[in-house]
Enzyme design. Structure first.
Site: not given
Ligand code: FAD
Length: 379
Positions: A123, A127, A131, A336, A339, A363, A367
């Site tokens: 798909f 560009e 975005g 974490q 370790g 996708e 934000e």
């Protein structure tokens, strides 16, 4: 949470979980380290019906539902997030729009090969300057006689290297932004079409991410998907479904992180006892498990709403937002808990962290998901 699944969905989950552990897990390291596209797995997934799981058998699909698709992508991504997105981009972003918006002729021509995995789909919306603002597309399509002539270049097409069928968005009325964009089905052997740069990436390295160059690419008029200038709506509806696939991919990474963290914390001894005895570790695992389950329920709900024919756009954004942030959270905690060893390539934790990050970006970034959700809340 299997009690929310039908008997058929439970059976599917078991079958794919077994297949993924036996066939995909042993290849996952190679896929990551060698940027290896798992062709043999894609072929087998096609034979199992997974490449076209949620589409009717009359077009070659498995005739199951979107909850099943959501389950399948999670189980695959539990072992390999690259393979998860190969399936998800193919299914959600190419099979879905052709099935929903294609003419009967287009469906008969393209779906049998796509749904069986004989052909891979990709798909192309993004560009260089389009975005998050995907309506700013500069690629143009001009009708000349009975052919569309397409010029421009697209970026970041998942499966771009292997795909033979593209759903591609181009401007048919420059200046009209989102109201002047149309969708096209393009075969990769079309004159004027070629692959450009292949991205080298932090994670999901087995999935190709390609630039697509269209240099007087001549496409038959009948390859217009849907109506002229209505392509942006097609893209947005397609991305709603795509977000379910990415939520499922993220959940697979989160679950892998939780399971590896639990196993490691039981095996690793410090201060003469397993580190799982320390409350600091127990709380991390409690938080990971709780966040995962909350995210899973959002993903399941949005998939179920799609199956019920309800508008699930906001719920898909919520599911993707939550699952992607949970994937990064869980992968980070997993590392974490490992370790210093977690920072090395001897354990899978570092791969989970690299793979998780992209789910917050493609996708629609987190934000943009928040933008979609807040618009619905504030309208
Ligand atoms: C591995 C990979 C695979 C991909 N696969 C595909 C694919 O198959 N097909 C395809 O078409 N595209 C694909 N993409 C593109 C992807 O969807 C975009 O990268 C993504 O939508 C973000 O666009 P951008 O990279 O241009 O970032 P930008 O839009 O430039 O965003 C930069 C930053 O600004 C923020 N931002 C932008 N606008 C706003 C706003 N209005 N409000 C608040 N913050 C904002 C963003 O959230 C982000 O943090 C892929 C990308 C990658 C990296």
């Amino acid at each position: 949470m299997d009690y929310l699944l039908t008997e058929e969905q439970k059976m599917l989950k078991e079958t794919i979980a077994k297949y993924a552990q036996e066939r995909i897990a042993p290849l996952a390291d190679k896929i990551d380290k060698e940027h290896y596209f798992p062709e043999e797995i894609v072929k087998e997934l096609g034979e199992m019906g997974i490449m076209g799981i949620a589409y009717p058998s009359e077009y070659g699909g498995a005739g199951m539902d979107f909850v099943s698709y959501f389950i399948a992508v999670e189980e695959i991504s539990r072992w390999c997030a690259s393979t998860g997105v190969i399936v998800s981009a193919h299914s959600s972003l190419v099979c879905d729009p052709i099935f929903r918006f294609g003419t009967e002729e287009q469906k008969r021509k393209y779906l049998p090969d796509l749904l069986s995995g004989r052909k891979i789909g990709s798909f192309s919306l993004t560009e260089a300057s389009a975005g998050s603002d995907s309506g700013a597309t500069k690629t143009t399509a001009r009708l000349e006689g009975d052919k569309w002539v397409i010029n421009g270049s697209k970026l970041f097409a998942t499966n771009g290297k292997e795909a033979s069928v593209f759903v591609l968005l181009a401007s048919t009325d420059p200046g009209q932004k989102t109201k002047g964009i149309s969708a096209f089905i393009i075969d990769s052997d079309t004159p004027g079409y070629r692959i450009g740069k292949l991205e080298k990436k932090l994670g999901i390295r087995g999935s190709s991410t390609a630039e697509i160059i269209l240099d007087n690419c001549v496409v038959p008029q009948e390859n217009l998907l849907g109506e002229v200038n209505k392509g942006f709506k097609i893209a947005m509806i397609t991305l709603d479904g795509g977000r379910l696939g990415i939520a499922a991919q993220a959940l697979g990474i989160a679950r892998a992180s939780i399971e590896d963290a639990i196993n490691y914390s039981k095996e690793r001894h410090q201060f003469d006892q397993p580190i799982a005895n320390f409350q600091a570790i127990q709380w991390m695992i409690a938080d990971m498990a709780t966040e995962y389950q909350a995210a899973w329920l959002l993903g399941w709900r949005a998939s179920k709403m799609k199956d019920m024919g309800l508008n699930y756009s906001t719920e898909a954004a919520m599911a993707k937002l939550k699952a992607s942030e949970v994937a990064s959270f869980c992968a980070n905690k997993c590392l974490q808990i490992h370790g210093g060893y977690g920072y090395t390539e001897d354990f899978r934790a570092e791969r989970y962290l690299r793979d998780a990050k992209i789910t917050e970006i493609y996708e629609g970034t987190s934000e943009i998901q928040r933008l979609v959700i807040s618009r619905a809340m504030l309208k």
